[in-house]
Write a protein that holds these residues in place. Sequence first.
Motif, PDB file in Angstrom:
ATOM      1  N   VAL A  16       7.874 -15.937 -38.954  1.00 57.05           N
ATOM      2  CA  VAL A  16       6.844 -16.945 -39.186  1.00 57.05           C
ATOM      3  C   VAL A  16       7.015 -18.101 -38.198  1.00 57.05           C
ATOM      4  O   VAL A  16       6.050 -18.668 -37.710  1.00 57.05           O
ATOM      5  N   GLN A  17       8.261 -18.435 -37.887  1.00 55.49           N
ATOM      6  CA  GLN A  17       8.517 -19.463 -36.882  1.00 55.49           C
ATOM      7  C   GLN A  17       7.846 -19.098 -35.565  1.00 55.49           C
ATOM      8  O   GLN A  17       7.189 -19.926 -34.941  1.00 55.49           O
ATOM      9  N   ALA A  18       8.002 -17.847 -35.172  1.00 53.71           N
ATOM     10  CA  ALA A  18       7.378 -17.399 -33.930  1.00 53.71           C
ATOM     11  C   ALA A  18       5.870 -17.543 -34.025  1.00 53.71           C
ATOM     12  O   ALA A  18       5.213 -18.010 -33.090  1.00 53.71           O
ATOM     13  N   GLN A  19       5.299 -17.179 -35.172  1.00 53.40           N
ATOM     14  CA  GLN A  19       3.849 -17.330 -35.370  1.00 53.40           C
ATOM     15  C   GLN A  19       3.435 -18.792 -35.264  1.00 53.40           C
ATOM     16  O   GLN A  19       2.455 -19.117 -34.617  1.00 53.40           O
ATOM     17  N   VAL A  20       4.185 -19.661 -35.944  1.00 59.09           N
ATOM     18  CA  VAL A  20       3.818 -21.079 -35.973  1.00 59.09           C
ATOM     19  C   VAL A  20       3.945 -21.696 -34.582  1.00 59.09           C
ATOM     20  O   VAL A  20       3.079 -22.465 -34.153  1.00 59.09           O
ATOM     21  N   LEU A  21       4.981 -21.318 -33.862  1.00 62.34           N
ATOM     22  CA  LEU A  21       5.162 -21.870 -32.513  1.00 62.34           C
ATOM     23  C   LEU A  21       4.059 -21.380 -31.577  1.00 62.34           C
ATOM     24  O   LEU A  21       3.535 -22.138 -30.764  1.00 62.34           O
ATOM     25  N   ARG A  22       3.684 -20.122 -31.725  1.00 59.35           N
ATOM     26  CA  ARG A  22       2.575 -19.605 -30.905  1.00 59.35           C
ATOM     27  C   ARG A  22       1.283 -20.311 -31.276  1.00 59.35           C
ATOM     28  O   ARG A  22       0.467 -20.649 -30.419  1.00 59.35           O
ATOM     29  N   LEU A  23       1.139 -20.518 -32.591  1.00 60.13           N
ATOM     30  CA  LEU A  23      -0.043 -21.220 -33.083  1.00 60.13           C
ATOM     31  C   LEU A  23      -0.119 -22.627 -32.500  1.00 60.13           C
ATOM     32  O   LEU A  23      -1.163 -23.071 -32.012  1.00 60.13           O
ATOM     33  N   LEU A  24       0.993 -23.321 -32.530  1.00 58.78           N
ATOM     34  CA  LEU A  24       1.038 -24.668 -31.955  1.00 58.78           C
ATOM     35  C   LEU A  24       0.687 -24.622 -30.473  1.00 58.78           C
ATOM     36  O   LEU A  24      -0.061 -25.459 -29.975  1.00 58.78           O
ATOM     37  N   ALA A  25       1.216 -23.626 -29.764  1.00 63.72           N
ATOM     38  CA  ALA A  25       0.936 -23.495 -28.338  1.00 63.72           C
ATOM     39  C   ALA A  25      -0.546 -23.232 -28.099  1.00 63.72           C
ATOM     40  O   ALA A  25      -1.147 -23.752 -27.162  1.00 63.72           O
ATOM     41  N   GLU A  26      -1.124 -22.423 -28.974  1.00 65.60           N
ATOM     42  CA  GLU A  26      -2.535 -22.094 -28.863  1.00 65.60           C
ATOM     43  C   GLU A  26      -3.397 -23.341 -29.053  1.00 65.60           C
ATOM     44  O   GLU A  26      -4.285 -23.623 -28.258  1.00 65.60           O
ATOM     45  N   ILE A  27      -3.086 -24.066 -30.128  1.00 68.92           N
ATOM     46  CA  ILE A  27      -3.840 -25.286 -30.429  1.00 68.92           C
ATOM     47  C   ILE A  27      -3.641 -26.298 -29.308  1.00 68.92           C
ATOM     48  O   ILE A  27      -4.576 -26.965 -28.865  1.00 68.92           O
ATOM     49  N   GLN A  28      -2.418 -26.358 -28.831  1.00 68.80           N
ATOM     50  CA  GLN A  28      -2.099 -27.281 -27.749  1.00 68.80           C
ATOM     51  C   GLN A  28      -2.917 -26.952 -26.503  1.00 68.80           C
ATOM     52  O   GLN A  28      -3.470 -27.846 -25.863  1.00 68.80           O
ATOM     53  N   ALA A  29      -3.012 -25.667 -26.186  1.00 67.58           N
ATOM     54  CA  ALA A  29      -3.756 -25.259 -24.996  1.00 67.58           C
ATOM     55  C   ALA A  29      -5.236 -25.545 -25.158  1.00 67.58           C
ATOM     56  O   ALA A  29      -5.882 -26.060 -24.256  1.00 67.58           O
ATOM     57  N   GLU A  30      -5.766 -25.221 -26.339  1.00 71.01           N
ATOM     58  CA  GLU A  30      -7.183 -25.427 -26.595  1.00 71.01           C
ATOM     59  C   GLU A  30      -7.587 -26.881 -26.426  1.00 71.01           C
ATOM     60  O   GLU A  30      -8.639 -27.195 -25.915  1.00 71.01           O
ATOM     61  N   ARG A  31      -6.722 -27.767 -26.892  1.00 68.95           N
ATOM     62  CA  ARG A  31      -7.068 -29.192 -26.882  1.00 68.95           C
ATOM     63  C   ARG A  31      -6.375 -29.939 -25.764  1.00 68.95           C
ATOM     64  O   ARG A  31      -6.484 -31.149 -25.688  1.00 68.95           O
ATOM     65  N   ASN A  32      -5.612 -29.215 -24.964  1.00 71.01           N
ATOM     66  CA  ASN A  32      -4.825 -29.844 -23.909  1.00 71.01           C
ATOM     67  C   ASN A  32      -3.968 -30.977 -24.477  1.00 71.01           C
ATOM     68  O   ASN A  32      -3.864 -32.060 -23.924  1.00 71.01           O
ATOM     69  N   MET A  33      -3.403 -30.675 -25.622  1.00 73.71           N
ATOM     70  CA  MET A  33      -2.642 -31.665 -26.379  1.00 73.71           C
ATOM     71  C   MET A  33      -1.222 -31.779 -25.822  1.00 73.71           C
ATOM     72  O   MET A  33      -0.663 -30.807 -25.330  1.00 73.71           O
TER      73      MET A  33
END
Lengths: 381, 403
Positions: free
Chosen positions: A219-236
């Motif tokens: 789940v950690q891997a999922q959450v970190l990928r998720l964060l990376a995805e959201i980060q990329a989408e919003r250039n956060m």
Amino acid sequence: MSPASRMRTAAEGEGRGTRHSPGAERGEGEQRALLEVTDLAVEFRTPDGVVRAVDGLSYRVEAGRTLAIVGESGSGKSVSSLAVMGLLPDTARVARGSVRLAGTDLLTLSRKEHRARCGEQVAMVFQDALAALNPVHTVGFQLTEALRARRGLSRADARRRAVELLDLVKVPNAKARVKEYPHQFSGGMRQRVMIASALAMDPDVLIADEPTTALDVTVQAQVLRLLAEIQAERNMGLVLITHDLGVVAGVADDVTVMYAGRAVEQAPVVPVYTTPAHPYTRALLRSIPSAAGTGRLPVIPGRPPSPAAMPPGCPFHPRCDAARDICRTEVPPAAHPAEGRMSACHFASDIMAGREPAPEAGVTTSASGTSVPGPKGDPDD
Amino acid sequence: MTESRPAGAGLVDERPEPGESVLEVRDLVKHYPVRSGLLRRSAAAVKAVDGVSLTLDRGRTLGLVGESGSGKSTLARVLVGVETPTSGQVLVDGEDVTGRSRAGRKQLRRDVQMVFQDPYTSLNPRMSVNEIVGEPFAIHGIDPAGGRRAAVGELLELVGLDPDHANRYPHQFSGGQRQRVGIARALALRPKILVCDEPVSALDVSVQGQVINLLEDLQEELGLSYLFVAHDLGVVRHIAHDVAVMYLGRIVEQGPEAEVYDAAQHPYTQALLSAVPVPDPSVRLVPAGGAVGASSSDGAVAGAGQPGVGGIVLEGDPPSPVDPPSGCPFHTRCWLAPTLPEARREAASADAVRGLRLIPQVCETDVPALVARGSADAGAAGAAAHVAACHFARELATPGTGA
Ligand SMILES: Nc1ncnc2c1ncn2[C@@H]1O[C@H](COP(=O)(O)OP(=O)(O)OP(=O)(O)O)[C@@H](O)[C@H]1O
Ligand SMILES: Nc1ncnc2c1ncn2[C@@H]1O[C@H](COP(=O)(O)OP(=O)(O)OP(=O)(O)O)[C@@H](O)[C@H]1O
Ligand code: SF4
Ligand code: SF4
Ligand SMILES: [Mg+2]
Ligand SMILES: [Mg+2]
């Protein structure tokens, strides 16, 4: 479109391509920082007197990049983040430094204005996620508290948004679960709820304090990928506070290693692991419990100093296996043993090159010239 | 086939050597009723722990790992008597403690102490560290030799805290420091069994090592037994003699540490092990931000279920423990099942092939038993057998070597 290619597109859209220095002391960076912390110092009033929990911390957070902050428990990772957010307790005060968000120094604003600015642009996932959730309100209610207060969302819209947010962080059965109470969620689920609530306001910068500590690795891997995805989408910009050096290696672009309230090493992620330039970083890397090994764990002897009784000289010297006489008396200045790298060690170049410092090498060198980044000796052959 | 040891020895059916096991759990179930809406009928239940059996031997450590929400903390709370089980038995030193009186429970709480997952909510904010760590003495009316204050000081020293800070309050410590206060408190009464729920996850690596080494020293010195819950597989490997892997309220694999780590048999355990982040920046979990030549983990992100950068990626969400999947509880996310020849054979015979996720039917219908698979080449005497709950675990242990 895969998250990875989205990420590249987002990055190219910003016209970036070069690596950047991690420390704020190299301020003229080509990329404008979203958030820039400079020489931050935070003090607490305690029964034992005033103690300095953060002492001269600088870092910059750039769009679409991840800065990992690692360090000993009690090294000031959380306190410095609370200072950035304007959420320090009343017993604390910022003794010096600046926190620039899109050009404005937040520390010059009133507390109320400071928090208001952060509320819109900087969000934080708190380390104590389990305590941060109120047991008497449903998860959905708490997720959208800020949205209702700041954006004036209707109840129905807020409910819909809460379901979206829970979906975003992959809480199964989101529609039903928004109506549940925090105690009905496992630790890991609650952690995801906290991430969801931090994302509610679409922040430019997310400070995540140990966001995956309660999660199992899949789940950690999922959450970190998720964060990376959201980060990329919003250039956060993402500040990831963690003590897991595996996670840092897996997700960070830049790394700040903290010890006793200071940044002791700052560098892009790869060289931190391949050629650490500070003995504390080196010792940390050696003490990682690996899933491939058994037996006695190598540890760093002793314990981190209490902010109330900071040792003289280098704060790491009582535990350092490379310490020399100079370390016991002189605070090491920030050395730059290579392009884009900072190490607060008298022997940064030696350590980076994998050499032990000569027995008394530092004494004369450092006594004569303070601008010399390290003792004699060129890191390159 | 030569049979050196019966399958599942020391786990479920077989009684261990008398006096050897200090804790035994038999078919433990803990369900939380879910009351739906206005009717307040408890139509369903969260099946937090759903039939767990295990044995903990004196002086040994059983590591418990698994998915978030798989019931590890619930199991831990039942074991220390904070919660009563729905059914099943817990035996401490051979004595059933599940149906105990209040006085009996107090005794149980002396023998079995807990270190909590969360250092923030487990410490009373209005009590000083001195009071927190010394409270067990007060509760049990014990006056340690040399006085309570000195005993507290020793305990603080033991866990790497400054005894001079005994007058401070929890909020004056960092998260990691608070966790050490919790460990000091749990050790106060020198219990037989320590149930540690994520005791070091809030600590950074250098301190983690100290605490783990400390727990190992205490174990050797005092003959303590540990049930050690953690999601950090590296930490568990270092401290545990045996490891149990939980998924959706059940144990799916259990065995000696070396066997579970080096020859994992259950597809969930394999996914878990492959997802452990390694401290090597060339093995990226996510692509570098905006960097040129970002690593190609996108295939993995797309959920191809293939081992790749960051390991085997599990598809889908963890199922709800209110309504766990039929058959094998892992079948909705299993990466192995769709790759099995059985799945393809059944697909060919089925009239509808609609891009559904095809897995062997047995995975959906039959609950796999937790038994020894493959070469049941039992290790040294006293070591638990290596067992896994997967219909196809045997194939995993010896890939390619059919019949
Ligand atoms: N309210 C407070 N009063 C006095 N000292 C405090 C207070 N909060 C924190 N400190 C001290 O400030 C220092 C930094 O604490 P902080 O919580 O930032 O550590 P951290 O790096 O986040 O550690 P951890 O990894 O354990 O979370 C610690 O020495 C801590 O004891
Ligand atoms: N008091 C409760 N009422 C209802 N459901 C509960 C309760 N306590 C736990 N649960 C549920 O039981 C399941 C198991 O939770 P538990 O906390 O034991 O998981 P865990 O394995 O410790 O997870 P984590 O790794 O996230 O700590 C979860 O689905 C959780 O939501
Ligand atoms: S300055 Fe000296 S004591 Fe400090 S880290 Fe460097 S070698 Fe060690
Ligand atoms: S029984 Fe089937 S679904 Fe379950 S783990 Fe084994 S292969 Fe996967
Ligand atoms: Mg912290
Ligand atoms: Mg738990």
